[in-house]
Design an enzyme around this catalytic site. Sequence first.
Site, PDB file in Angstrom:
ATOM      1  N   VAL A   1     -78.352  18.392 -87.219  1.00 15.01           N
ATOM      2  CA  VAL A   1     -78.464  18.527 -88.684  1.00 15.01           C
ATOM      3  C   VAL A   1     -78.668  17.135 -89.278  1.00 15.01           C
ATOM      4  O   VAL A   1     -77.872  16.235 -88.996  1.00 15.01           O
ATOM      5  CB  VAL A   1     -77.136  19.056 -89.314  1.00 15.01           C
ATOM      6  N   HIS A   2     -79.738  16.968 -90.055  1.00 13.25           N
ATOM      7  CA  HIS A   2     -79.874  15.671 -90.729  1.00 13.25           C
ATOM      8  C   HIS A   2     -80.594  15.735 -92.065  1.00 13.25           C
ATOM      9  O   HIS A   2     -80.666  14.752 -92.783  1.00 13.25           O
ATOM     10  CB  HIS A   2     -80.573  14.652 -89.816  1.00 13.25           C
ATOM     11  N   ARG A   3     -81.140  16.912 -92.439  1.00 12.59           N
ATOM     12  CA  ARG A   3     -81.882  17.015 -93.709  1.00 12.59           C
ATOM     13  C   ARG A   3     -80.973  16.727 -94.887  1.00 12.59           C
ATOM     14  O   ARG A   3     -79.827  17.225 -94.924  1.00 12.59           O
ATOM     15  CB  ARG A   3     -82.429  18.437 -93.898  1.00 12.59           C
TER      16      ARG A   3
ATOM     17  N   ARG B   1     -76.585   9.204 -90.412  1.00 10.37           N
ATOM     18  CA  ARG B   1     -76.195   9.598 -91.767  1.00 10.37           C
ATOM     19  C   ARG B   1     -75.286  10.839 -91.745  1.00 10.37           C
ATOM     20  O   ARG B   1     -74.330  10.942 -92.501  1.00 10.37           O
ATOM     21  CB  ARG B   1     -77.448   9.893 -92.602  1.00 10.37           C
TER      22      ARG B   1
ATOM     23  N   ASP C   1     -82.125  21.656 -88.091  1.00  3.67           N
ATOM     24  CA  ASP C   1     -82.987  21.583 -89.271  1.00  3.67           C
ATOM     25  C   ASP C   1     -84.142  20.617 -89.024  1.00  3.67           C
ATOM     26  O   ASP C   1     -84.868  20.243 -89.938  1.00  3.67           O
ATOM     27  CB  ASP C   1     -82.189  21.207 -90.537  1.00  3.67           C
TER      28      ASP C   1
END
Length: 367
Positions: free
Chosen positions: A202-204, A235, A279
């Site tokens: 997940v990074h969006r 992030r 994602d």
Amino acid sequence: MMLVVGARPQIIKSAPIIREALKHSAVELQLVHTGQHYDYEMSKVFFDELDLPDPVVNLGVGSGSHGWQTGEMLIRVEKAVLRFKPDVVLVPGDTNSTLAGALAAVKLHVPVGHVEAGARSYDMGMPEEVNRRLTDHCSRFLFTVSDNCTNNLLKEGIEKERIFQVGDTMYDAFLQHSPRALKRDVLKRFGLEPDSYVVLTVHRPSNVEDPANLKNIVDAVSQLNETMVFPAHPRTMERLRQSGLIKNLEKTGNVKLIDPVSYHEMLKLTADARLVLTDSGGLQKEAFWLHTPCFTLREHTEWMETVEYGANVLVGNNKKMIVQKATECLAADDTKNKIKGVFNPFGDGKASVKMINSSLFDKSVIT
Ligand code: UD1
């Protein structure tokens, strides 16, 4: 020819182009790195593993707000174009580095070649959708990966003479690297058994910048109660810590939260997984090529082909939907075989050969 990269997926999709360009003495390649990604495991590891030459220059832009980052790259890529005087500037993908590279070149009247042109999620809330649309419309050469992408461009009024459907350089990279990647010993390192775990990424911004959305995903993961390996983007790791959600993940006891992994390691982890929750854009296609079912943590995807062929399901960040769809898939035992029989719409693995041999270097076409 200048090739502008900056973020992790751009390095992967550029690798076959770089290798092909190096075979042609007539092609003088100038590889420029914007510095968008700068951590070892977000950039250099891919140069090492994919055996790529060092960039001629790293512009060292780094992280910042979208406007600042894109603006700073524009200023610095412009200087690089003036210094190296390329005939053409290639920009792969849809990152801020892609848009900055395209804008810098087109404003200096240097023709732009967009690698992976025509992809559309039809979600302008995604920074990538903005980047790819603007890049397409200022490019002279639009290299598309599939019929869908070509048709998207035609619908937007782009002349067919500018479109070159060559296939996907990510598929080229996949074919070139999977034999070695699939021999990697990475499962043992994380205490995983083949076909008994889930891969999560997940990074969006839409999933990690809003704590409520990130919590939905973490709650779904906890409820699923499956062994998971979660290579976290820097992030994402920061947001998990800030929100305290990292404790919820730790409490489950079955989520292996790890640093980002290399390209080969990711291919191996994906190949042996029961399913992928992600994602990422690229991972949706890699899961498809590896016949691993994918559940995309987004409402839209630019790779609708994978959804239409039943290999990918859009589950957004809706907890109930994630749990329900993933549980159904984990209970079925023939999902990998079903995907195996599906047609691959993303080319024949020779996209980079076709690209380098295209009219890109024909001066009469460029001018
Ligand atoms: C970028 C791309 C995205 C791609 C992703 C792959 C844009 C708009 N997005 O998103 O399409 O899927 O790369 O990873 O270009 N950070 C580090 N170290 C690094 C790089 C980033 O710690 O080496 C952290 C920083 O806190 C930074 C944040 O990650 O602010 C976001 O990085 P950024 O380059 O803005 O975008 P990505 O989310 O990585």
